[in-house]
Design an enzyme around this catalytic site. Structure first.
Site, mmCIF file in Angstrom:
data_model
loop_
_atom_site.group_PDB
_atom_site.id
_atom_site.type_symbol
_atom_site.label_atom_id
_atom_site.label_comp_id
_atom_site.label_asym_id
_atom_site.label_seq_id
_atom_site.Cartn_x
_atom_site.Cartn_y
_atom_site.Cartn_z
ATOM 1 N N SER A 219 0.777 -1.194 -0.069
ATOM 2 C CA SER A 219 -0.001 0.226 -0.111
ATOM 3 C C SER A 219 0.891 1.011 0.137
ATOM 4 C CB SER A 219 -1.157 0.273 1.108
ATOM 5 O OG SER A 219 -1.799 -1.116 1.289
ATOM 6 N N ASP A 294 8.516 -14.554 15.594
ATOM 7 C CA ASP A 294 9.925 -14.942 15.644
ATOM 8 C C ASP A 294 10.052 -16.542 15.464
ATOM 9 O OD1 ASP A 294 11.724 -12.774 16.046
ATOM 10 O OD2 ASP A 294 11.066 -12.571 18.152
ATOM 11 N N PRO A 418 18.185 -16.624 11.580
ATOM 12 C CA PRO A 418 16.960 -16.026 11.821
ATOM 13 C C PRO A 418 16.157 -16.894 12.802
ATOM 14 C CG PRO A 418 16.927 -17.283 9.927
ATOM 15 C CD PRO A 418 18.209 -17.232 10.262
#
Length: 735
Positions: A219, A294, A418
């Protein structure tokens, strides 16, 4: 079978016929409700009580978008195999593990009385339409039957629409962890600020298509202060970026009751206005791209930390299947799903803010009633997903920006991997103290009178921003929006509307110029000078009739894969952030002979393609199609049209694509528009790519596509006299 076949060749149905089919008997209303309709089947509802307004809204949602809302429930509940059979079972298993309804009981228990009453009445109206109205043709084709909705279904659909867009990048990275070169790949990913290219398997691709089409992933939004407005009042423009299938994921509505008086866009099946305007405040928003999730390695947790259950997945035309779902204190074990890859013996859990009992519905109901920018801002305490940059403009002249999200109170992000260790107290501690809009950055009344948002890194405007996310859009769109807004001393609504359809990407121009410099430096100069000529002086405009945009993209297509690092990765780093961050740098890092070969090969590959096509719009096409286009064998029957379109990955008029070797269809981009001028309660214009009505064959199914292409809007006024004049058809609902 006959109604199902009727979906393939639906007979045309006029506006008056669709209005006549609206269920009007046995309505559980307290008093008559008036619904005015314009020629595009946009309803403007006036009710004597908030309860009756909510009921009428649910009735309208069910009538206009009943099949769409039913499908949203099937997706959010992990029931796609009931439609598609065993082909969708692994997708359903992943959706059951993610469990979008997990927090629903706690959210409902904490609802204020006013929210509970409003949502309950909305569901009553929705169910009346679904159970007593005409059955959509899609039901017969897909083997669906009408089922009553519950408030828990509404919350589950809402959480589906709030899915974390980082998941797809996370899941792709899980497939690469432990492989040679992963550390380098992860560092490049962090520097580029975007996820890796390509799903690990077809199931993950299908899951990605669901989230890209349904979650609020993109957007633009712009707020203009009175000092820069031709009317002397604040203005706001917003255009969401989502999947471009029909019916649109938004519908337009106007409404008035004792507590509510506003116009705007609603997600079918949800009782809230996502983008809109009341007499005092206008608002829009963009996805924050925050990391509201996470990943945790839970392999070292004790067995008692795992709660396990079996789920039964019904499969169309086949036997039911049973799958395992495990949940830990750090969330469900996503690697139990076949579509989420992981290393053997290493269960990975996903902790998501959407599994917390936050309350987006109450926040947006309060925002809809805000009477000032300050009230609007305060309404977002506790709003969790999807994380949003909410921009607003009020009648007093204030413009502002709210970071609406619930995020763990992180001190930073992992630099090497990660996946966090669930056994490390430091890794889990941020989830014990959650931030919301009261803790996160905000901005009010900037000195230059312009606020713009386009999914950019918050660090660009909030220098003291806490760690918010890994992956953001390139800053190209927000820079272009600001440049256009600051280029004129006074802006009009028409200027804002023009900004929404702008097709210029300044960084594309800079990248093209950089490539020309390196091509010109080759022995004997740049090859194929006649082909490259349009790039000289190109301003980055991806207009549909642009020759330069075509040549540039055809040149990138063979170049990016040739620069793919040797170690790790399944495919080219082809997202725009990777290209703008690394393409020229990687070229310059090659030995001179290798660099020359790569550049010459890229030009040689692009040349015959460039000779075959003339303009960007010839290969870059937008398809107008019902979502049933995804059906095997029958899908092409649901394509309405295909036409050239301008724009690119990071132009304000976004029309997303990957590397381009020839004709392709855009499936993600600018799919709705809003412009409001606070000087006039009637100065509100909206457009959908598609139409209001989800009924196949309806005159209002795709009637706004020409408006979208011609850059025109539908006015949604607030003054009663204007509403009466521009919404001439009247339906009176009676108890």
């Amino acid at each position: 079978m006959l109604p199902g076949c009727g979906a393939l060749l639906p007979r045309p149905i006029g506006i008056d016929q669709r209005l006549a089919a609206l269920p009007q008997r046995g309505l559980a209303l307290q008093a008559p409700v008036s619904i005015r309709w314009n020629d595009h089947l946009v309803p403007w509802i006036e009710a004597g009580s908030d309860a009756d307004l909510a009921y009428a809204l649910g009735l309208v949602h069910g009538h206009l978008r009943g099949a769409q809302v039913a499908l949203l429930r099937m997706v959010s509940r992990g029931r796609l195999a009931e439609i598609a059979g065993p082909l969708a079972t692994d997708i359903d298993h992943a959706l059951r593990i993610l469990d979008f309804g997990r927090a629903a009981p706690a959210i409902e228990a904490a609802w204020p009385a006013e929210t509970r009453a409003f949502v309950g009445r909305f569901v009553e109206g929705l169910n009346h339409a679904v159970l007593h109205g005409p059955r959509p043709r899609e039901f017969s084709l897909l083997g669906l039957r009408p089922e009553p909705f519950t408030t828990a279904d509404i919350l589950t659909i809402g959480r589906l629409a709030g899915a974390d867009i980082n998941w797809l990048s996370y899941f792709s990275l899980l497939a690469e962890r432990g492989r040679p070169g992963f550390g380098c790949r992860w560092q490049r990913t962090l520097e580029a600020g975007t996820g890796t290219a390509g799903p690990a398997n077809p199931g993950q691709a299908a899951l990605g298509a669901i989230f890209a089409g349904l979650s609020r992933a993109g957007s633009n939004a712009v707020a203009i202060a009175p000092s820069r407005s031709a009317s002397g009042a604040a203005m706001l423009a917003s255009d969401p970026h989502l999947g471009l299938s029909l019916p649109n994921l938004w519908m337009l509505v106007g409404m008035k009751s004792p507590s509510f008086h506003l116009v705007g866009m609603m997600v079918p099946g949800l009782p809230i206005i996502g983008l809109g305007r009341n007499p005092e405040v206008a608002w829009g928003g963009t996805n924050l791209r925050a990391a509201s999730s996470d990943l945790f390695d839970v392999s070292r947790l004790p067995p008692e930390a795992f709660a396990e259950r079996q789920v039964t997945i019904r499969q169309r035309l086949w036997f039911s299947a049973t799958r395992r779902v495990r949940v830990t204190p750090q969330g469900p074990v996503v690697t139990d799903a076949a579509v989420v890859p992981g290393r053997p013996g290493e269960p990975i859990a996903l902790r998501w803010a959407g599994q917390e009992p936050a309350d987006e519905i109450t926040a947006l109901l309060r925002a809809a009633r805000a009477r000032s920018g300050a009230e609007f801002r305060a309404s977002f305490a506790g709003f969790a997903v999807s994380p949003q940059n909410m921009l607003y403009a009020d009648r007093a002249g204030q413009i502002g920006r709210v970071t609406a999200a619930v995020l763990p109170s992180r001190a930073g992000f992992p630099a090497g991997d990660p996946v966090l260790d669930a056994g490390d107290p430091a890794a889990t501690a941020p989830w014990r103290r959650l931030w919301d809009a009261r803790d996160l950055p905000r901005l009010e009344d900037p000195a230059d009178g312009v606020l713009a948002s386009a999914n950019e890194n918050p660090a660009l405007w909030a220098k003291d921003a806490p760690p918010i996310g890994y992956f953001f859009s390139d800053g190209d769109r927000v820079a272009r929006l600001r440049a256009m807004a600051l280029a004129k001393p006074k802006l009009t609504p028409a200027d804002l509307a023009a900004m929404q359809v702008d097709t210029v990407a300044p960084e594309a121009a800079a990248l093209a110029a950089g490539l020309l410099v390196r091509l010109d430096a080759l022995r004997g100069g740049a090859p194929k000078p006649e082909m490259l000529a349009p790039l000289r002086g190109w301003d980055g405009d991806y207009a549909a009739d642009s020759r330069a945009a075509l040549v540039f993209e055809l040149l990138l297509a063979p170049l990016a894969p040739a620069l793919q690092p040797e170690a790790g990765g399944r495919g080219p780093e082809s997202s725009w952030n990777f290209l703008t961050t690394f393409l020229l740098r990687d070229l310059d890092a090659l030995p001179p002979a290798r660099r020359e070969a790569v550049l010459r090969d890229a030009v040689a590959t692009a040349a015959p393609r460039a000779a075959r096509y003339r303009t960007w719009g010839e290969v870059h096409r937008l398809r107008a199609a019902h979502w049933l286009v995804n059906l095997p064998l029958l899908g092409r029957a649901f394509v309405l049209d295909s036409f050239p379109v301008g724009g690119s990955r990071e132009t304000p008029m976004k029309s997303g694509h990957g590397l381009v070797a020839g004709p392709h269809e855009v499936s993600f981009g600018s799919m709705a528009r809003q412009v409001s001028d606070m000087a006039d309660p009637d100065a509100n214009w909206f457009t959908l790519f598609g139409g209001q009505d989800g009924w196949l064959g309806s005159a209002a199914f795709a009637d706004q596509v020409p408006l979208w292409r011609e850059r025109r809007g539908i006015r949604l006024p607030l003054r009663p006299a204007t509403v009466a004049a521009e919404f001439p058809r009247v339906t009176v609902l009676r108890p």
